[in-house]
Design a protein around this motif. Structure first.
Motif, PDB file in Angstrom:
ATOM      1  N   ASN A  67      54.004  -4.539 -49.735  1.00  0.00           N
ATOM      2  CA  ASN A  67      53.879  -5.628 -50.698  1.00  0.00           C
ATOM      3  C   ASN A  67      52.653  -6.499 -50.436  1.00  0.00           C
ATOM      4  O   ASN A  67      52.514  -7.575 -51.017  1.00  0.00           O
ATOM      5  CB  ASN A  67      55.146  -6.488 -50.705  1.00  0.00           C
ATOM      6  N   GLY A  68      51.767  -6.047 -49.531  1.00  0.00           N
ATOM      7  CA  GLY A  68      50.495  -6.719 -49.313  1.00  0.00           C
ATOM      8  C   GLY A  68      50.472  -7.749 -48.204  1.00  0.00           C
ATOM      9  O   GLY A  68      49.444  -8.389 -47.984  1.00  0.00           O
ATOM     10  N   MET A  69      51.572  -7.914 -47.494  1.00  0.00           N
ATOM     11  CA  MET A  69      51.571  -8.872 -46.388  1.00  0.00           C
ATOM     12  C   MET A  69      50.830  -8.285 -45.185  1.00  0.00           C
ATOM     13  O   MET A  69      50.772  -7.074 -45.007  1.00  0.00           O
ATOM     14  CB  MET A  69      53.006  -9.246 -46.023  1.00  0.00           C
ATOM     15  N   THR A  70      50.287  -9.153 -44.367  1.00  0.00           N
ATOM     16  CA  THR A  70      49.573  -8.738 -43.166  1.00  0.00           C
ATOM     17  C   THR A  70      50.543  -8.106 -42.180  1.00  0.00           C
ATOM     18  O   THR A  70      51.657  -8.601 -41.978  1.00  0.00           O
ATOM     19  CB  THR A  70      48.871  -9.952 -42.521  1.00  0.00           C
ATOM     20  N   ALA A  71      50.119  -7.018 -41.550  1.00  0.00           N
ATOM     21  CA  ALA A  71      50.949  -6.312 -40.572  1.00  0.00           C
ATOM     22  C   ALA A  71      51.259  -7.218 -39.396  1.00  0.00           C
ATOM     23  O   ALA A  71      50.425  -8.017 -38.957  1.00  0.00           O
ATOM     24  CB  ALA A  71      50.245  -5.051 -40.099  1.00  0.00           C
ATOM     25  N   ASP A 122      45.757  -5.493 -41.397  1.00  0.00           N
ATOM     26  CA  ASP A 122      46.224  -5.611 -40.015  1.00  0.00           C
ATOM     27  C   ASP A 122      45.162  -6.319 -39.195  1.00  0.00           C
ATOM     28  O   ASP A 122      44.141  -5.736 -38.858  1.00  0.00           O
ATOM     29  CB  ASP A 122      46.522  -4.226 -39.437  1.00  0.00           C
ATOM     30  N   LYS A 123      45.403  -7.578 -38.915  1.00  0.00           N
ATOM     31  CA  LYS A 123      44.436  -8.390 -38.165  1.00  0.00           C
ATOM     32  C   LYS A 123      44.773  -8.501 -36.684  1.00  0.00           C
ATOM     33  O   LYS A 123      44.185  -9.279 -35.968  1.00  0.00           O
ATOM     34  CB  LYS A 123      44.342  -9.778 -38.798  1.00  0.00           C
ATOM     35  N   ARG A 124      45.739  -7.705 -36.226  1.00  0.00           N
ATOM     36  CA  ARG A 124      46.153  -7.803 -34.827  1.00  0.00           C
ATOM     37  C   ARG A 124      45.079  -7.288 -33.882  1.00  0.00           C
ATOM     38  O   ARG A 124      45.024  -7.691 -32.740  1.00  0.00           O
ATOM     39  CB  ARG A 124      47.463  -7.049 -34.606  1.00  0.00           C
ATOM     40  N   GLY A 125      44.254  -6.343 -34.325  1.00  0.00           N
ATOM     41  CA  GLY A 125      43.123  -5.889 -33.534  1.00  0.00           C
ATOM     42  C   GLY A 125      43.420  -4.852 -32.473  1.00  0.00           C
ATOM     43  O   GLY A 125      42.510  -4.235 -31.941  1.00  0.00           O
TER      44      GLY A 125
END
Length: 159
Positions: A67-71, A122-125
């Motif tokens: 649904n487009g939310m960040t991981a 996914d901004k967790r890196g």
């Protein structure tokens, strides 16, 4: 066959169809008694109830990502606590998993064909780059893995 249709077909086979590896997940869960759901054999990392909640939390996380939310880690936690054994809660969790899976199938079915090969947000890196299609295939593998754990735990508990 479109990507979403293929993913739904694979997912439904694993949950309630005829997967090549053995029993579908719902059949495995149907054989679990309330008492055995909370038993933890010696040296087992988790009991069946804990694994079921983990599977449910990741179902919700996959829906959020589609649904487009960040991981991230599921909002209910990676391994949500079960609390004290409760027969009503156990029954509700199975119903919740089934309802979440119905909702997931709807999301997959409605997902735009042209977005399946796009990378998830996914901004967790520290995670590998994943497309939406890889996310769902990986999720299906995740559920199969835990279904195997549950099947083994049930055999250990019930003999």
């Amino acid at each position: 066959m479109k990507t979403g249709e293929n993913l739904v077909q694979e997912f439904e086979k694993v949950m309630s169809g005829q997967p090549w590896y053995g029993d579908p997940i719902y059949n495995i869960l149907d054989r679990i008694t309330f008492d055995s759901a909370y038993e933890k054999p010696s040296r087992a990392a988790h009991n069946v109830a804990e694994i079921l909640l983990h599977m449910l939390s990741w179902t919700e996380e996959v829906m959020d990502r589609l649904n487009g939310m960040t991981a991230g880690v599921p909002s209910s936690g990676d391994w949500p606590p079960t609390g004290a054994p409760d027969e009503k809660k156990w029954s509700d969790w199975i119903d919740d998993l089934k309802l979440a899976n119905v909702n997931l199938v709807k999301i997959i079915t409605d997902f735009p064909q042209e977005q399946w090969d796009e990378q998830i947000d996914d901004k967790r890196g520290n995670e590998p780059v994943t497309t939406y299609k890889e996310l769902v295939y990986g999720f299906i593998q995740h559920q199969i893995y835990h279904a195997g754990q549950i099947a083994l735990l049930v055999k250990m508990v019930n003999g």
